[in-house]
Enzyme design. Structure first.
Site, PDB file in Angstrom:
ATOM      1  N   GLY C  13      16.871  -6.455  10.929  1.00 42.61           N
ATOM      2  CA  GLY C  13      15.975  -6.650   9.785  1.00 42.61           C
ATOM      3  C   GLY C  13      15.595  -5.320   9.139  1.00 42.61           C
ATOM      4  O   GLY C  13      16.027  -4.251   9.591  1.00 42.61           O
ATOM      5  N   MET C  14      14.794  -5.400   8.107  1.00 49.27           N
ATOM      6  CA  MET C  14      14.466  -4.197   7.343  1.00 49.27           C
ATOM      7  C   MET C  14      13.618  -3.233   8.166  1.00 49.27           C
ATOM      8  O   MET C  14      13.862  -2.024   8.167  1.00 49.27           O
ATOM      9  CB  MET C  14      13.738  -4.603   6.064  1.00 49.27           C
ATOM     10  CG  MET C  14      13.698  -3.533   5.012  1.00 49.27           C
ATOM     11  SD  MET C  14      13.097  -4.196   3.434  1.00 49.27           S
ATOM     12  CE  MET C  14      11.828  -5.322   3.987  1.00 49.27           C
ATOM     13  N   VAL C  15      12.607  -3.764   8.879  1.00 50.23           N
ATOM     14  CA  VAL C  15      11.784  -2.901   9.730  1.00 50.23           C
ATOM     15  C   VAL C  15      12.608  -2.414  10.922  1.00 50.23           C
ATOM     16  O   VAL C  15      12.513  -1.250  11.326  1.00 50.23           O
ATOM     17  CB  VAL C  15      10.496  -3.627  10.178  1.00 50.23           C
ATOM     18  CG1 VAL C  15       9.753  -2.827  11.235  1.00 50.23           C
ATOM     19  CG2 VAL C  15       9.592  -3.890   8.974  1.00 50.23           C
ATOM     20  N   CYS C 150       0.697  -4.526   7.913  1.00 47.82           N
ATOM     21  CA  CYS C 150       0.962  -3.268   7.206  1.00 47.82           C
ATOM     22  C   CYS C 150      -0.207  -2.811   6.336  1.00 47.82           C
ATOM     23  O   CYS C 150      -0.546  -1.629   6.313  1.00 47.82           O
ATOM     24  CB  CYS C 150       2.238  -3.361   6.382  1.00 47.82           C
ATOM     25  SG  CYS C 150       2.382  -4.830   5.368  1.00 47.82           S
ATOM     26  N   GLY C 180       7.072  -5.704   1.727  1.00 47.19           N
ATOM     27  CA  GLY C 180       6.117  -6.287   2.665  1.00 47.19           C
ATOM     28  C   GLY C 180       6.410  -7.750   2.972  1.00 47.19           C
ATOM     29  O   GLY C 180       5.986  -8.272   4.001  1.00 47.19           O
ATOM     30  N   ARG C 235       0.906  -8.838  -5.629  1.00 46.26           N
ATOM     31  CA  ARG C 235       2.252  -8.308  -5.388  1.00 46.26           C
ATOM     32  C   ARG C 235       2.752  -7.708  -6.689  1.00 46.26           C
ATOM     33  O   ARG C 235       2.682  -8.354  -7.735  1.00 46.26           O
ATOM     34  CB  ARG C 235       3.155  -9.477  -4.981  1.00 46.26           C
ATOM     35  CG  ARG C 235       4.488  -9.063  -4.452  1.00 46.26           C
ATOM     36  CD  ARG C 235       4.436  -8.464  -3.080  1.00 46.26           C
ATOM     37  NE  ARG C 235       4.263  -9.459  -2.031  1.00 46.26           N
ATOM     38  CZ  ARG C 235       4.132  -9.149  -0.745  1.00 46.26           C
ATOM     39  NH1 ARG C 235       4.121  -7.888  -0.329  1.00 46.26           N
ATOM     40  NH2 ARG C 235       3.965 -10.097   0.146  1.00 46.26           N
ATOM     41  N   HIS C 242       2.266   0.223  -0.296  1.00 44.32           N
ATOM     42  CA  HIS C 242       1.107  -0.630  -0.563  1.00 44.32           C
ATOM     43  C   HIS C 242      -0.049   0.250  -1.051  1.00 44.32           C
ATOM     44  O   HIS C 242      -0.392   1.243  -0.417  1.00 44.32           O
ATOM     45  CB  HIS C 242       0.661  -1.347   0.712  1.00 44.32           C
ATOM     46  CG  HIS C 242       1.562  -2.480   1.109  1.00 44.32           C
ATOM     47  ND1 HIS C 242       2.672  -2.867   0.400  1.00 44.32           N
ATOM     48  CD2 HIS C 242       1.489  -3.352   2.174  1.00 44.32           C
ATOM     49  CE1 HIS C 242       3.246  -3.906   0.999  1.00 44.32           C
ATOM     50  NE2 HIS C 242       2.559  -4.206   2.077  1.00 44.32           N
ATOM     51  N   ASN C 326       4.483   1.015   3.609  1.00 44.04           N
ATOM     52  CA  ASN C 326       4.291  -0.202   4.396  1.00 44.04           C
ATOM     53  C   ASN C 326       5.356  -0.404   5.461  1.00 44.04           C
ATOM     54  O   ASN C 326       5.116  -1.088   6.450  1.00 44.04           O
ATOM     55  CB  ASN C 326       4.231  -1.434   3.481  1.00 44.04           C
ATOM     56  CG  ASN C 326       5.421  -1.542   2.565  1.00 44.04           C
ATOM     57  OD1 ASN C 326       5.653  -0.652   1.741  1.00 44.04           O
ATOM     58  ND2 ASN C 326       6.185  -2.592   2.706  1.00 44.04           N
TER      59      ASN C 326
END
Lengths: 348, 348, 348, 348
Positions: C13-15, C150, C180, C235, C242, C326
Site C-alpha cells: 500500500g501507499m503507507v 494522521c 489520506g 478534503r 494535511h 500525512n
C-alpha cells in the site's frame, strides 16, 4: 407531434446523467423510465443518483421510479436508450431486442457486428439502412443500433469530408480526458500532475470502429474503409474533452486551405433536417494558433461540435489537432441525435 | 582535489534554484557567487530568493550576497554557470566571455552558432573540441558552451544510439510540463483541466538543436544530422516532466527488442568516467505497458535519466514514449554535468 | 549494534511503500519480511507492488518474497510493523500479539484501548510505560503499540508545548490531502477542481485521539486531557500534506511571540537521543505571511517536521496554521520513530 | 419596455466576459459599448478579447468597437457598468460620475465611502436610498453604486436572515478559488497541488464590508453592524467557487433546524419583484453531509444562489459551510442584479 417515449438504462452513471440533462429540454423525446443497478430499483431517481452533472436534477427525472432492465419493465416505451457499462450490456440489450424492443446503445458489445449499424450521425446516418438486413437475418423482433467509442466518434468526424482525397495512412496521438474512463475510473493520486501513456484497448478501437463508420453500405453490408493508423493513446489530467494530434498522409498532396474549407463547410442530414440535437456547424475550424483547448472549446454547440485547429501541410503530411466532448459528442449526445435521425427516417 | 569555484547567474529562478540544490552536495564544484536581477544586489541569497524547490535553502547558499552580472564581480571564479532568461542572456554572457571568463549556459542565444558547442553530455561530449576553433576564430578570451533546449535535451538522447540504423524521418507529439515555461509562465486558470496544443518556437527547436547535437565534428566544424521531423508540441497540466510520443521511420526495418537493448545498454564518457552527476543508466527502458509516467519516473537517477517505454515496431515505424525531467536532465543537471566533462577533459 | 529485524504488513500500500523507502537507508532497522493480500503471497515484492513512491523500488526490498500475515510467517523477526487497512487490522494484529509478537501499527483498531499506548513520539513517548500494564492485564504474549490518525498526529504536536497555558477550547478547520484516503480513495473526477467539506469519522478522531496522546500516565493508566474542539474537516485537491487552521482559546491571554518560541524550541526524547528518524526541529515556525504551503514545506526534515505559520493573537484567540506530511509524520515515519524509541528504552 | 443601454468598462477581463455573457440574453439591458485598455481602442470586441468564458463570444458583443473610458465615449448610454481593475477604477469612475454618468461598479475604491451604497441586492437593496444623500452632499452629477468584494458578497448572504438572533462573534476560514485573483493572478506552478493560507487584504475586507451591507440606513447614513470576526483566508486549487467554514456564536443558543428554515425561506425584493437575474432561492440549504461542493453546487441558479451545508449546533456555536460563485454571485451577477433593482425603484 406525439412525443417519443424513451427508457434510459444506466441512468445514474455519468453518461446517463448527461442524457437525463439533454433530454430534459428535448422538444419531442420524453424520458419516462429509468433503470439502474438492482439495489436501486423502486427508489426515486433523485434518491438513487449521486448527481454530478452540476446544478439540480432536472424536474422531469426527479420522481421517476427506478425500474429493472427486464423487457417487461420497458413494454410501453418507444425506444430504450442504453448507457450501460460495457460488461453488462451484451446480455441485457440482446434480451430487450429479442423481445421486440428497439435499443440505441453506447455500450461496446455488437459494435463490430456486421448486421448492427454503428452510427455517428453526420458521418454515416445512411448505415441505418442496415437495419433492414438486421431484421431479416437476425430474427430479432426489435432493432439494435450502436454508437461508437468516444474517441472514434470524435476522430472519425474530420476524416469523413477528407475521404475524397485518397488517404494512405495516419499517425495519431491522443490526449484523452479522465471522464472517458468513467466517474471512478482513475484515482486522483494516479493521474493528477501526471500523464499515463496507455489506455487499454483504445489504440485498436479507433481505427477499427472508424473504418466501419467511414465505410459504405454496399447491397446489404458495410464495406469497411481500411484505415492504416498508428495510434498512441494517453490519459491526461483533464476532466472532459478528448484531443487527437493527427497526421494524415494522402496519396497525392492536399491543400491545407482547401482542407479547412472542406471541414468547416461539412454538413450532413442532421444539419439539413435541422434536428434538435444537431450542431449547426459540426466541425469548427479554429485559426488561433493555440486552439482547440478543452477549457475553451469543448462546450461549443452544447458539446456537439468537433473543433479542429493547427491545420498545416508539412512534408506531405496534413497535421491537425482535433477536440471533442467525449461525454456529449462521444456518447450521450450522439445517442440522442441517432434517435432523432431514426425518427426522421421512419425507423421508430 | 582543489574545488572548482563557480558563479551562478539567474540564481533565484526555478532552474537556478535547482542548480543551487544540485551543487549543495557536489563533491568538487563549489558555488561561491550568485547573481540575480539588479534590485536584489547586495541582499543575502535567502532574502533574495522565493524558494520553491521544497525543503530548506541549502546551507552553502543561504548567506551568499547577490552580485551583479558584470565581469568584475566574477573575476575570482573558475567558471560562470548561467540560468539567465533567454532575453537577457546574449549581452551579459558575451561580455563575460570577452573578458576572459568561461561560461556554461542554458540560455538560448548562440545555441546554433557554428563555433559554440551545444552539449548534451552523453550525446556529444566530443563536440567540446570545437572550443579550440572558437578560441581561434572568435577572439574571445573566455569560452562559451551552451546546453540545449529542454525538450531537445530529452528527445535527442534515445535517438543517439539509434543513429546507426538509417533514420529517415520522425513524427513527434510532445506533452510538456508547465515548468518548461518558467515558474510564472502559465497561469493556473489557463492550463488547469486543459491542454494547450501549441508552444511558441518549440516545434522548430527540437529538430534543429537535435540535428546539431547528433552531428559529427569534422575538422573544425559540426556537420549537422539532417533530421526530418514533424513535431507538434502541447502543454499539459503537469509540473515537471516532458514526454514525447515518437514515431521513427528507418530506411530499413529495425527490431524492437534490439532497439531496447541498444537503448538500455547505452553508455558514454560521463558513465565511463563515473562523473558525479552522471546517471548510471542514461536511458531506462521500461516494460510496463503504462510507463513512463511523470509522477513515477521523472525523478529516476535524481532526474538525470531518460525513461523510454511502449517501444513497438508497427508498420515499419518504431514507436516509443520518452520522458525526462525538464528542469534537471533538460537544464540544471546537464549544465553541471557539462562542466564535469569539461574539467575531466582539461577545458577548465 | 545488531540490526533489528522487522516484518511489514500491508507492504504494497501507499503507507507501506513509504515505510519500505524509509527503512531502505535505516542504520539499524532491517526489513526482512513483507506481507500483502493473499493473492500476492509467494511473489517477489517487485512483482507484487504497483510502486508509486517515485524512483526505483529499493534494492533491499525488491526480492523479498511476500508472506502471509499469519504468526508462523513472522516468528523470526524482532518486531512486526503494520500498515494494514483499518478494516483488516484488528483480527490479524491481535493474533500476532497473542502469539508473542510485538506489533507497532498505524491501523485504527485499539487506538482508544486504555491498555494500548497511542504514541506520537515527541508528544508522549513516556506512555510506552503503559506496556507494563498491558502485559499484566491483557495476558498477551507480545506487545501492541499504536500510532494515531494522521491528522491527530500532526495537530497534537503544536498543542503539546502550549498545554502549559490553560487551553479552554479550540476551533479547527482542516484542509486535508487526498492521500489520506488511500491511493484509490478518491477519484480524479470527484475531487479535482473541487473541495469536499466532509471526511467520514475524522472530526471526532482528532480531539479524541489527541486527548489521549496529550494526557498523562497516572499510575497504570492514561488520564486524558479533555479537549473541547469544534472541528470541520475538508478534503482539498492536494496529494500530500494535511493543513489545519487552528484557533486556540486559553483561560488567560497568551503572547504570540512567546508561543512561537515555545513551539520552535520544543524538543523531546527523540531529539535528545538523536534518533535516526527524528527531525532536528520537530516544529518549524515560519515567518512568511503565506506559509506553510504543502508544495514548499511538507518535505521539511524528510517529512518528519511540522510547519506552523501565521501565528497571531487576536481578540483572545491564538490563530495558527499547521501543516504536516500525512504519510510520513502522520503514518510511516512515526511508526519507525516509535520503534526507535522502543529500542532506546529497551522495549524491544 | 424600452431597453436600458449600458456600457461596460473592463469588458475583456474575466469578470467583464462574464457580464458580456449574462447580458447577451438579458430581456431589457442591452450592452451597447465596451471599453478596454488603451491599446485595444478601435478594435472589434472579438479581436480585442482573449475569450475564456467557454463557447463562442455572444453575437451581440462580437462587433462592438472598443471605446475609451472617457466620459465623452459614454454619453449616450443609460448606465456604465464597471469591471475595472481596482487600481485603475478610482480616477476613471469618479470622472464619469462627475460628468453626470451613473456607474455601478465592482471595483474596490469607494466601497467604504459613507455616501456610496455598497449593494448586495438581497441583503441591502434598501441602501440605494443613500443615493439621495450622495446627490446632495457630493455634488456629483451622476450616481455611484458599488458592489462588494466577492467573499463578502457570498458570506454576508446567510448572515442576513440570522441577524434577528443576536450574533456575538464569528470564526471563519475561507477556501477561495483562484479566479478571485484574476485570470493571471496565480501561476499554475504556485498553486497546483498546493494551498496558500493567505490572501492579501481579504481577511479585513470580509467583516468590514459585511458590516456595512448588514447595517441599517438611519436618516441619511448607514449604521454599520459591528461584526467581530476572526478570519483566515486560504487559496485552494479550484477555479471557481469561494467556500467559507463559518462558526457563529450567538448571545443565546439557536436551533439548527430553525436556522435552516430561516435560510431556505429567505427572500427579498429581487425575488418578490421577480427580477430577471434574481435566483428563485437565494440560499439553498443542502442536507447531503458532503455538500456544498464547488464542482456540483457553484452553478446553481446560474451562479446566483448561495449554497449552505453542514449546518450544525455544537457547544453553543452554529457551524455552516457556505459556497458561492465568486464570478457571478460575487461579481458580474450582482452588478447586473443591482442595476435591475435600481431600475425597479426608479433610480435609472
Amino acid at each position: 407531434m406525439d412525443k417519443l417515449k424513451v427508457s434510459l438504462l444506466g441512468a445514474t452513471g455519468m453518461v446517463g446523467q448527461k442524457m437525463v440533462r439533454l433530454l430534459s429540454s428535448h422538444p419531442y423525446i420524453e424520458l419516462t423510465k429509468v433503470s439502474a443497478s438492482p439495489g436501486k430499483i423502486g427508489k426515486r431517481y433523485i434518491e438513487a443518483v449521486k448527481w454530478v452533472e452540476g446544478g439540480e436534477v432536472p424536474e422531469q427525472a426527479r420522481d421517476l421510479k427506478i425500474v429493472s432492465t427486464e423487457p417487461e419493465d420497458h413494454k410501453d416505451v418507444d425506444v430504450v436508450l442504453s448507457a450501460l457499462p460495457n460488461e453488462l450490456a451484451e446480455g441485457i440489450e440482446l434480451k430487450l431486442v429479442r423481445e421486440g424492443i428497439t435499443v440505441v446503445s453506447n455500450a461496446s458489445p455488437f459494435r463490430m457486428d456486421p448486421e448492427v449499424p454503428l452510427i455517428n450521425p453526420e458521418v454515416n446516418w445512411d448505415h441505418l439502412k442496415l437495419l433492414e438486413t438486421q431484421r431479416q437475418k437476425r430474427g430479432w423482433k426489435g432493432l439494435l443500433v450502436k454508437n461508437p467509442n468516444c474517441t472514434a466518434a470524435i476522430m472519425s468526424m474530420p476524416i469523413k469530408p477528407l475521404l475524397k482525397y485518397r488517404l494512405n495512412h495516419m499517425i495519431i496521438t491522443t490526449l484523452q480526458a479522465v471522464s472517458g474512463a468513467g466517474y471512478n475510473g482513475l484515482s486522483f493520486m494516479s493521474i493528477t500532475n501526471n500523464v499515463i501513456p496507455f489506455i487499454k484497448g483504445e489504440e485498436e478501437k479507433i481505427p477499427k470502429e472508424s473504418g466501419k463508420m467511414l465505410g459504405t453500405l454496399v447491397n446489404d453490408s458495410i464495406r469497411h474503409v481500411e484505415l492504416k493508423a498508428l495510434v498512441t493513446s494517453t490519459r491526461v489530467p483533464v476532466k472532459v474533452g478528448h484531443m487527437g494530434v493527427m497526421y494524415l498522409f494522402f496519396d497525392s498532396p492536399v491543400n491545407a486551405e482547401e482542407v479547412k474549407r472542406d471541414l468547416s463547410s461539412f454538413k450532413s442530414l442532421p444539419q439539413e433536417r435541422n434536428l434538435p440535437t444537431a450542431p449547426k456547424t459540426p466541425i469548427r475550424v479554429l485559426e488561433g494558433e493555440d486552439r482547440p483547448q478543452p477549457e475553451i472549446d469543448v462546450s461549443a454547440e452544447r458539446g456537439m461540435a468537433i473543433s479542429v485547429g493547427r491545420v498545416k501541410n508539412e512534408n506531405g503530411a496534413l497535421r491537425m489537432v482535433v477536440l471533442g466532448d467525449n461525454l456529449v459528442r462521444g456518447a450521450a449526445g450522439i445517442t440522442i441525435l441517432t434517435l432523432e435521425v431514426m425518427k426522421e427516417l421512419g425507423y421508430v
